[in-house]
Design an enzyme around this catalytic site. Structure first.
Site, mmCIF file in Angstrom:
data_model
loop_
_atom_site.group_PDB
_atom_site.id
_atom_site.type_symbol
_atom_site.label_atom_id
_atom_site.label_comp_id
_atom_site.label_asym_id
_atom_site.label_seq_id
_atom_site.Cartn_x
_atom_site.Cartn_y
_atom_site.Cartn_z
ATOM 1 N N ARG A 47 -11.000 6.216 -17.096
ATOM 2 C CA ARG A 47 -11.789 6.803 -16.012
ATOM 3 C C ARG A 47 -11.974 5.739 -14.951
ATOM 4 O O ARG A 47 -12.410 4.627 -15.243
ATOM 5 C CB ARG A 47 -13.152 7.292 -16.517
ATOM 6 C CG ARG A 47 -13.082 8.488 -17.448
ATOM 7 C CD ARG A 47 -14.437 8.782 -18.070
ATOM 8 N NE ARG A 47 -14.395 9.974 -18.915
ATOM 9 C CZ ARG A 47 -14.002 9.955 -20.189
ATOM 10 N NH1 ARG A 47 -13.599 8.822 -20.752
ATOM 11 N NH2 ARG A 47 -13.995 11.077 -20.892
ATOM 12 N N ALA A 53 -10.543 -0.237 -10.631
ATOM 13 C CA ALA A 53 -11.982 0.044 -10.725
ATOM 14 C C ALA A 53 -12.313 1.012 -11.856
ATOM 15 O O ALA A 53 -12.819 2.119 -11.625
ATOM 16 C CB ALA A 53 -12.491 0.595 -9.394
ATOM 17 N N ASP A 89 -10.743 4.637 -10.512
ATOM 18 C CA ASP A 89 -10.088 5.001 -9.253
ATOM 19 C C ASP A 89 -8.613 5.339 -9.431
ATOM 20 O O ASP A 89 -8.075 6.186 -8.723
ATOM 21 C CB ASP A 89 -10.221 3.863 -8.238
ATOM 22 C CG ASP A 89 -11.622 3.787 -7.651
ATOM 23 O OD1 ASP A 89 -12.460 4.637 -8.007
ATOM 24 O OD2 ASP A 89 -11.883 2.874 -6.841
ATOM 25 N N ASN A 142 9.036 -1.653 -6.995
ATOM 26 C CA ASN A 142 7.768 -2.382 -7.053
ATOM 27 C C ASN A 142 6.786 -1.747 -8.034
ATOM 28 O O ASN A 142 6.443 -2.350 -9.041
ATOM 29 C CB ASN A 142 7.119 -2.455 -5.668
ATOM 30 C CG ASN A 142 7.508 -3.700 -4.911
ATOM 31 O OD1 ASN A 142 8.298 -4.502 -5.385
ATOM 32 N ND2 ASN A 142 6.954 -3.863 -3.729
ATOM 33 N N GLU A 143 6.314 -0.530 -7.706
ATOM 34 C CA GLU A 143 5.289 0.066 -8.551
ATOM 35 C C GLU A 143 5.140 1.556 -8.323
ATOM 36 O O GLU A 143 5.628 2.114 -7.340
ATOM 37 C CB GLU A 143 3.926 -0.603 -8.326
ATOM 38 C CG GLU A 143 3.224 -0.250 -7.024
ATOM 39 C CD GLU A 143 3.595 -1.117 -5.864
ATOM 40 O OE1 GLU A 143 4.007 -0.545 -4.820
ATOM 41 O OE2 GLU A 143 3.501 -2.351 -5.951
ATOM 42 N N ASP A 158 10.429 -7.167 2.940
ATOM 43 C CA ASP A 158 10.513 -6.505 1.641
ATOM 44 C C ASP A 158 10.483 -4.979 1.778
ATOM 45 O O ASP A 158 11.124 -4.265 1.015
ATOM 46 C CB ASP A 158 9.369 -6.969 0.740
ATOM 47 C CG ASP A 158 9.599 -8.366 0.193
ATOM 48 O OD1 ASP A 158 10.720 -8.881 0.324
ATOM 49 O OD2 ASP A 158 8.655 -8.947 -0.370
ATOM 50 N N GLY A 159 9.717 -4.480 2.745
ATOM 51 C CA GLY A 159 9.664 -3.032 2.968
ATOM 52 C C GLY A 159 11.020 -2.465 3.363
ATOM 53 O O GLY A 159 11.384 -1.363 2.951
#
Length: 264
Positions: free
Chosen positions: A148, A185, A150, A122-123, A45-46
């Site tokens: 707020r 997070a 990560d 992808n993102e 995929d990369g």
């Protein structure tokens, strides 16, 4: 028909790349790295992500097909033992075009004149270089929350099985023109609140991230990591462009999900 072949760069992938190039040229297909009608990605995929970004200016003219030489990929649906079958299919068989949605990211800066536009297969992720990320999240021009934590991850449906899934996001079928926003997070206590769930936005909704404080940001677009300073806003939406895959046989999405995450 013009074609190009990209390789992961390892010995197995390079050998297959040269074989496929020779076979297709024997069938009188023209090798053209600049303006191919079809791009064959050999690796994983990369490797296909790399090919997508290399040919992002030709998305309406170029279709992609993947051969995986490692673990089963979501974009690579052929295996090395099938390359002769694939070569014959490419040379002799009209292929079906399947289109997947892409993510458009526009980063604007406080000087007013500079903006950068990216496409992600992808993102896109956003993190602060130091400390917690603090961002106002606007949806359709209205403030939704102040995040707020990560970081934030905006993914495409086909990318929903990658980092987004690791963050607890939903898996979306690539026929759905949408993007997904997942939290990394988040901080939730008596003072700070976030929705705490991934958001799925349709193609007519725009997500706008606005920094609350003056910090530098680490922004990833697929495999590309960028450092942006003096950011005014980060705009995310479903792109007008789509990636085109050349399909020579059925490649059911849910079977890929099952084979990747459930089947031993």
């Amino acid at each position: 028909m013009k074609f190009a072949v990209t390789s992961k760069g390892d010995t197995v992938s390079n050998t297959l790349m040269h074989k496929m190039k020779a076979y297709l040229m024997d069938f009188q297909l023209e090798y053209d790295e600049d303006k191919p009608d079809i791009v064959i990605s050999v690796g994983g995929d990369g490797t296909l992500l790399y090919a997508f970004h290399r040919y992002r200016s030709r998305l309406d003219k170029t279709a992609f097909v993947g051969v995986h030489t490692g673990h089963l990929g979501f974009y690579a649906d052929w295996v090395p033992d099938e390359i002769e079958k694939l070569v014959i299919a490419i040379a002799k068989t009209p292929y079906q075009v399947v289109e997947y949605p892409l993510l458009e990211v526009i980063i604007r800066h406080n000087d007013g004149g500079r903006e950068a536009r990216y496409l992600a297969l992808n993102e896109c992720t956003v993190k602060a270089i130091e400390g917690s990320l603090v961002m106002d999240v606007e949806i359709k021009g209205q403030l939704f929350e102040t995040f707020r934590g990560d970081g934030l991850c905006m993914s495409t449906p086909s990318g929903s099985t990658a980092y987004n899934k690791a963050l607890g996001g939903a898996i979306l079928h690539p026929s759905i023109p949408a993007i997904q926003v997942a939290e990394m997070a988040s901080i939730n206590n008596r003072v700070f609140r976030t929705v705490g769930s991934p958001l799925v936005l349709p193609d007519h909704h725009t997500c706008l991230l606005k920094p609350v404080n003056d910090v530098d940001f680490q922004i990833t677009i697929d495999h590309l990591t960028l450092l942006h300073k003096d950011v005014k806003s980060i705009q995310c939406r479903v792109a007008n462009e789509k990636i085109r895959f050349a399909r020579f046989r059925p490649f059911p999405f849910w079977k890929r999900v099952r084979d990747s995450f459930i089947t031993e």
